[in-house]
Design a protein around this motif. Structure first.
Motif, PDB file in Angstrom:
ATOM      1  N   THR A 144      -0.401  -4.221  -0.309  1.00  0.00           N
ATOM      2  CA  THR A 144       0.757  -4.591  -1.203  1.00  0.00           C
ATOM      3  C   THR A 144       1.775  -5.503  -0.437  1.00  0.00           C
ATOM      4  O   THR A 144       2.181  -6.465  -1.308  1.00  0.00           O
TER       5      THR A 144
ATOM      6  N   ILE B  72      -3.436  -2.026  -8.948  1.00  0.00           N
ATOM      7  CA  ILE B  72      -4.067  -2.271  -7.407  1.00  0.00           C
ATOM      8  C   ILE B  72      -4.902  -0.876  -7.294  1.00  0.00           C
ATOM      9  O   ILE B  72      -4.294   0.040  -6.877  1.00  0.00           O
TER      10      ILE B  72
ATOM     11  N   VAL C 238       3.366 -11.336  -4.454  1.00  0.00           N
ATOM     12  CA  VAL C 238       3.632 -10.609  -5.868  1.00  0.00           C
ATOM     13  C   VAL C 238       4.895 -11.620  -6.396  1.00  0.00           C
ATOM     14  O   VAL C 238       5.824 -11.613  -5.824  1.00  0.00           O
TER      15      VAL C 238
ATOM     16  N   ILE D 161       4.066  -3.053  -9.697  1.00  0.00           N
ATOM     17  CA  ILE D 161       2.873  -2.624  -9.053  1.00  0.00           C
ATOM     18  C   ILE D 161       2.518  -1.147  -9.456  1.00  0.00           C
ATOM     19  O   ILE D 161       3.463  -0.457  -9.260  1.00  0.00           O
TER      20      ILE D 161
ATOM     21  N   PRO E  42      -0.161   1.467  -8.154  1.00  0.00           N
ATOM     22  CA  PRO E  42      -1.280   1.762  -7.175  1.00  0.00           C
ATOM     23  C   PRO E  42      -2.297   2.849  -7.940  1.00  0.00           C
ATOM     24  O   PRO E  42      -1.590   4.041  -8.457  1.00  0.00           O
TER      25      PRO E  42
END
Length: 477
Positions: free
Chosen positions: A435, A413, A440, A446, A448
């Motif tokens: 987020t 992300i 998700v 994830i 970042p």
């Protein structure tokens, strides 16, 4: 004539040169936004062989089919083929084929849509002459080149007449940032990445605009000369590129682009803002803007299946157009009377917000460099792009500047953050918020990523929240 040095385009040049190895004639299409360097690429490519260049006459109210034919005949005479009568395209092509039937030859028809759009027989005769004459020279290459991609798609690429004949459709995109960096030579190491960013936020990777940069002057001075001085190239450029491409419907296209200048929107939002019903006419105009290389259509996708969804947004991906509409157009009268003798960019209204959008464009245009920096092999990518989900009963609305989903269920992300000063801890809170809103699926991880232009405070780095922190400077290298 002293030409500016030819920079970049190694991949495109390689593809064209590759065609020289085949044992038959080649019919090629080259297209892309005005000023993207199509003609220049072909001139450089044609340096190595006998070349014939012809170009259509820009459209005006007085342009007729006969005028285009007269002009073509004048160009034939200049190329050493005099005495041809401008009555019929078939006849003119036949004369050209007589002079190009032996040896390694390049023929380029530039701005093909201008050349042929007024005469309904133009394309049929071109196809026949390709079949009967041009293609008989196995060492000949005929390139049809133009900036009106929608015309080329409709009349050549999707036309039954040309199906199976066009061997390559080469679309020229903006130059990547590491190539843009070469336009600051020999000072590219001495000029800060923020100085370069200010100019790139206006020029994007468009070669003609980059060639105007004077590396010996600060960014503000370059921008003042190009954008805020009467007669400056980028003051008059908008009207030129727009009237050539969208001569008939210029007002509608301008309306749409104006509407997108504040950020991406879906078709419904565009129609609502322009107070129009969701008409097919607007979809058609948006499609033309996408094909002309000014607007991108970004599709969202389903994280679970990794398949594209129905949701899509239109994004003004051309940095020059946004800068023109935001800052040059509203100030034309002041520019004409010389009112910008001491320009401070940061004092322009809404500057930070506009720079944020321009920064996102520069980064998304250079996604391939980004993948390398994040260590993602292209074959592992399931989907990538700006991501958004609309709010509904069971999910919040959410917008992510840029996201990559890999086949190992990892979501990278990316927060693409423009700020005049180093970025502080607030960016972590903002990222957490995003987020949280993102729906998700289970067993997804994830990662970042932060992409910035003016530095990051140590406190952000100390938290080790971001997997990668990428400086704009790294994209330029």
């Amino acid at each position: 004539m002293h030409q500016s040095p030819f920079i970049g385009r190694e991949v495109e040049m390689g593809r064209l040169r590759g065609l020289l190895k085949k044992k038959s004639a080649s019919l090629v299409v080259v297209r892309g936004r005005r000023r993207i360097g199509k003609s220049r690429l072909l001139v450089e490519f044609g340096d190595e062989m006998k070349s014939f260049f012809f170009t259509g006459t820009p459209p005006s109210r007085r342009t007729t089919a006969q005028l285009q034919r007269d002009d073509f005949v004048r160009q034939l005479a200049r190329a050493g083929i005099p005495g041809v009568h401008p009555d019929d395209w078939g006849n003119m092509f036949w004369h050209l084929s007589k002079h190009t039937n032996k040896g390694r030859i390049l023929i380029v028809f530039d701005e093909i849509s201008w050349m042929g759009s007024k005469d309904s027989e133009f394309l049929g005769k071109l196809k026949n002459c390709w079949d009967m004459y041009f293609s008989k020279n196995a060492q000949l290459m005929l390139i049809l080149c133009g900036s009106i991609s929608s015309w080329i798609e409709e009349n050549i690429l999707s036309s039954t007449g040309f199906v199976g004949r066009v061997i390559m459709d080469l679309v020229l995109e903006e130059l990547p940032l590491n190539v843009c960096n070469s336009f600051w030579r020999p000072k590219e190491k001495k000029v800060s990445s923020y100085e370069k960013f200010k100019l790139l936020s206006i020029t994007g990777g468009v070669p003609l605009y980059l060639e105007q940069i004077r590396p010996d002057l600060p960014a503000e001075q370059n921008i003042r000369d190009l954008c805020f001085t009467k007669g400056g190239l980028l003051v008059k450029e908008f009207e030129e590129i727009f009237s050539d491409i969208f001569s008939r419907s210029i007002a509608t296209h301008r309306e749409i682009i104006n509407c997108l200048a504040d950020g991406p929107k879906d078709l419904g939002e565009i129609c609502e803002k322009l107070r129009k019903n969701q008409g097919g006419r607007y979809s058609k105009h948006l499609d033309e803007l996408v094909k002309a290389g000014f607007v991108q259509r970004d599709f969202s996708w389903h994280l679970k299946s990794g398949k594209a969804g129905k949701l899509s947004r239109f994004r003004l991906s051309d940095n020059y157009l946004r800068f023109y509409l935001k800052y040059i157009a509203p100030n034309r009268a002041k520019i004409d009377r010389g009112g910008f003798s001491n320009l401070m960019l940061a004092n322009l209204s809404g500057w930070d917000g506009v720079m944020g959008l321009q920064f996102e464009n520069l980064v998304t245009h250079n996604r391939k460099i980004l993948w390398t920096m994040m260590g993602i092999p292209p074959e592992e990518i399931v989907m990538e792009g700006p991501f958004f989900q609309n709010s509904a009963a069971r999910q919040a609305g959410c917008q992510i500047d840029y996201m990559v989903q890999t086949r190992f269920n990892t979501l990278y992300i990316c927060e693409i953050k423009f700020a005049k000063n180093p970025i502080g801890l607030r960016v972590i809170e903002e990222m957490e918020e995003k987020t949280k809103q993102l729906k998700v699926p289970k067993r997804f991880s994830i990662r970042p990523v932060l992409i910035h232009v003016n530095g990051v405070e140590d406190s952000v780095l100390d938290r080790e929240y971001f997997d990668k922190v990428i400086n704009f400077n790294q994209l330029l290298e």
